[in-house]
Design a protein around this motif. Structure first.
Motif, PDB file in Angstrom:
ATOM      1  N   ARG A   1       0.837  -1.200   0.000  1.00  0.00           N
ATOM      2  CA  ARG A   1       0.000   0.000   0.000  1.00  0.00           C
ATOM      3  C   ARG A   1       0.869   1.245   0.000  1.00  0.00           C
ATOM      4  N   LEU A   2       0.374   2.274  -0.679  1.00  0.00           N
ATOM      5  CA  LEU A   2       1.050   3.562  -0.717  1.00  0.00           C
ATOM      6  C   LEU A   2       0.186   4.586   0.012  1.00  0.00           C
ATOM      7  N   TRP A   3       0.828   5.319   0.939  1.00  0.00           N
ATOM      8  CA  TRP A   3       0.117   6.267   1.796  1.00  0.00           C
ATOM      9  C   TRP A   3       0.716   7.665   1.636  1.00  0.00           C
ATOM     10  N   ASP A   4      -0.125   8.665   1.681  1.00  0.00           N
ATOM     11  CA  ASP A   4       0.320  10.052   1.644  1.00  0.00           C
ATOM     12  C   ASP A   4       0.796  10.453   3.041  1.00  0.00           C
ATOM     13  N   VAL A   5       2.041  10.885   3.133  1.00  0.00           N
ATOM     14  CA  VAL A   5       2.627  11.176   4.453  1.00  0.00           C
ATOM     15  C   VAL A   5       1.960  12.380   5.102  1.00  0.00           C
ATOM     16  N   GLN A   6       1.648  13.403   4.340  1.00  0.00           N
ATOM     17  CA  GLN A   6       1.084  14.616   4.927  1.00  0.00           C
ATOM     18  C   GLN A   6      -0.327  14.402   5.443  1.00  0.00           C
ATOM     19  N   SER A   7      -1.159  13.753   4.633  1.00  0.00           N
ATOM     20  CA  SER A   7      -2.562  13.596   5.017  1.00  0.00           C
ATOM     21  C   SER A   7      -2.858  12.285   5.734  1.00  0.00           C
ATOM     22  N   GLY A   8      -2.008  11.273   5.530  1.00  0.00           N
ATOM     23  CA  GLY A   8      -2.268   9.953   6.073  1.00  0.00           C
ATOM     24  C   GLY A   8      -3.258   9.147   5.255  1.00  0.00           C
ATOM     25  N   GLU A   9      -3.649   9.655   4.075  1.00  0.00           N
ATOM     26  CA  GLU A   9      -4.626   8.977   3.246  1.00  0.00           C
ATOM     27  C   GLU A   9      -3.984   7.874   2.407  1.00  0.00           C
ATOM     28  N   LEU A  10      -4.765   6.821   2.143  1.00  0.00           N
ATOM     29  CA  LEU A  10      -4.326   5.744   1.268  1.00  0.00           C
ATOM     30  C   LEU A  10      -4.361   6.234  -0.175  1.00  0.00           C
ATOM     31  N   VAL A  11      -3.250   6.054  -0.891  1.00  0.00           N
ATOM     32  CA  VAL A  11      -3.144   6.497  -2.281  1.00  0.00           C
ATOM     33  C   VAL A  11      -3.418   5.347  -3.245  1.00  0.00           C
ATOM     34  N   HIS A  12      -2.735   4.197  -3.044  1.00  0.00           N
ATOM     35  CA  HIS A  12      -2.923   3.034  -3.907  1.00  0.00           C
ATOM     36  C   HIS A  12      -2.869   1.758  -3.070  1.00  0.00           C
TER      37      HIS A  12
END
Length: 379
Positions: A291-302
């Motif tokens: 899984r890929l996560w956005d560090v700033q928002s903590g949201e799942l990207v892929h």
């Protein structure tokens, strides 16, 4: 990259090592991820309640003296970088035979001239690039990932043991059982996590614990510093489902505060890695996904779906690709921007570890067949 030990828990882990990770029941055998980092911009404050394990040979790791080598200087004129545009041209260039056990960890030196491999046979071996001749052997039974210090003069095992490569002497060793560690690439910090214990962040110069990070409910395997050294990512899992949290936590190193708890995995998290620009965290799990996560928002990207469990993930030096080591005997290459799978590279047995060379022209992989595979684009 990929920073990158997980240690044997008596007969339970021995059984898991024998079984591997099958298609019906995801494996619980640990394997850490690795990451790259640069000196942190903030200095952690010393926690007055932290109690450091006893240290053997308390000698500070020498400060890096080598200057940074531009990636462009490492690429020979005829070498082709592995990228989304060139993955279809990747071929197996070479295999290294030398270990008598499974390959658990791989790391290139920052100047790209050496490759380190760690194995269940109880050795860490150094290989010359590109002749692939063995240069040195370090005896270290039970370790998984291996790391080069940024000065390329020291090699570290995942239990915190550090050797001077030239002399072969140990510079530092933790007297702590079943520890799992990773280092910031500047060599300033080390993070360690014992069995079902909090994460300690160490000042390598003084070998004092400066932060103790509490929050996981199960053993931590994946540990990785962000590129600027200010964040630490951790992933956990091993025990029964009623105690495993299957969560990636992102910590602020200076304050010890939890920045994010990234939830979504349903199996043990074996590895975490930051992208080279620090904007993404990748995680690898026995739930058959990376899984890929956005560090700033903590949201799942892929969510990158596989057909078996994963042991390791690493970003390419330019951050355009993610490589995953999979129990189905393949290395998968994914386009980070789109989340699409671009290539599948076949091994002789289950995969444990992957590492890109600093110039991005080579991909090394290893696993249960005791061999190191070197992938690239012929020229």
């Amino acid at each position: 990259m990929s920073i990158r030990g997980a240690f044997i828990l008596g007969s339970v882990i021995l059984l898991l090592l024998a079984v591997g990770c099958g298609p019906d029941e995801p494996s619980t055998m640990p394997l850490p991820g690795t990451a790259t980092a640069t000196p942190p911009s903030a200095t952690p404050s010393v926690s007055p309640t932290s109690t450091a394990p006893a240290l053997v040979s308390p000698t500070a790791l020498p400060s890096p003296t080598a200057t940074s080598v531009p990636v462009e200087a490492l690429v020979p004129p005829t070498a082709i970088t592995i990228s989304p545009d060139t993955v279809d041209k990747i071929e197996l260039l070479h295999t290294i035979d030398g270990h008598d056990g499974r390959i658990y960890g791989l790391d290139f030196s920052s100047d790209g001239t050496l490759l380190a491999s760690g194995s269940r046979d109880g050795t860490i071996r150094l290989w010359d690039v590109p002749s692939w001749q063995e240069k040195d052997v370090f005896e270290q039974r039970g370790d998984w990932a291996v790391f080069f210090a940024p000065d390329d003069a020291h090699i570290a095992a995942e239990d915190g043991t550090i050797w001077d490569i030239a002399s072969g002497e140990k510079v530092q060793s933790l007297d702590a059982r079943r520890s799992h560690v990773t280092f910031s690439p500047d060599g300033a910090w080390m993070a360690s996590a014992g069995y079902n214990s909090p994460i300690d962040v160490w000042d390598v110069e003084t070998w004092q614990v400066v932060q103790t990070l509490k929050g996981h409910t199960d053993r931590v395997f994946g540990l990785a510093f962000s590129p600027d050294g200010t964040l630490l990512a951790s992933g956990s899992g091993l025990g029964p489902s009623d105690v495993s949290d299957f969560v990636i936590k992102v910590w602020d190193v200076a304050s010890g505060a939890e920045v994010h708890a990234l939830k979504g995995h349903s199996g043990d998290i074996h590895a975490v890695a930051f992208s080279p620009d620090g904007t993404l965290v990748a995680s690898a799990s026995t739930d058959y996904t990376a899984r890929l996560w956005d560090v700033q928002s903590g949201e799942l990207v892929h969510t990158l779906r596989h057909r078996d469990g994963l042991y390791d993930v690493t970003f390419s030096p330019d951050g355009s690709l993610l490589a995953s080591a999979v129990c189905d005997r393949t290395v998968k290459l994914w386009d980070v921007a789109s989340g699409k799978q671009l290539r599948s590279l076949r091994h002789g047995d289950e995969l444990m570890t992957v590492a890109f060379s600093p110039d991005g022209t080579l991909l090394a992989s290893g696993g249960y067949d005791n061999q190191v595979y070197l992938w690239g684009i012929p020229h």
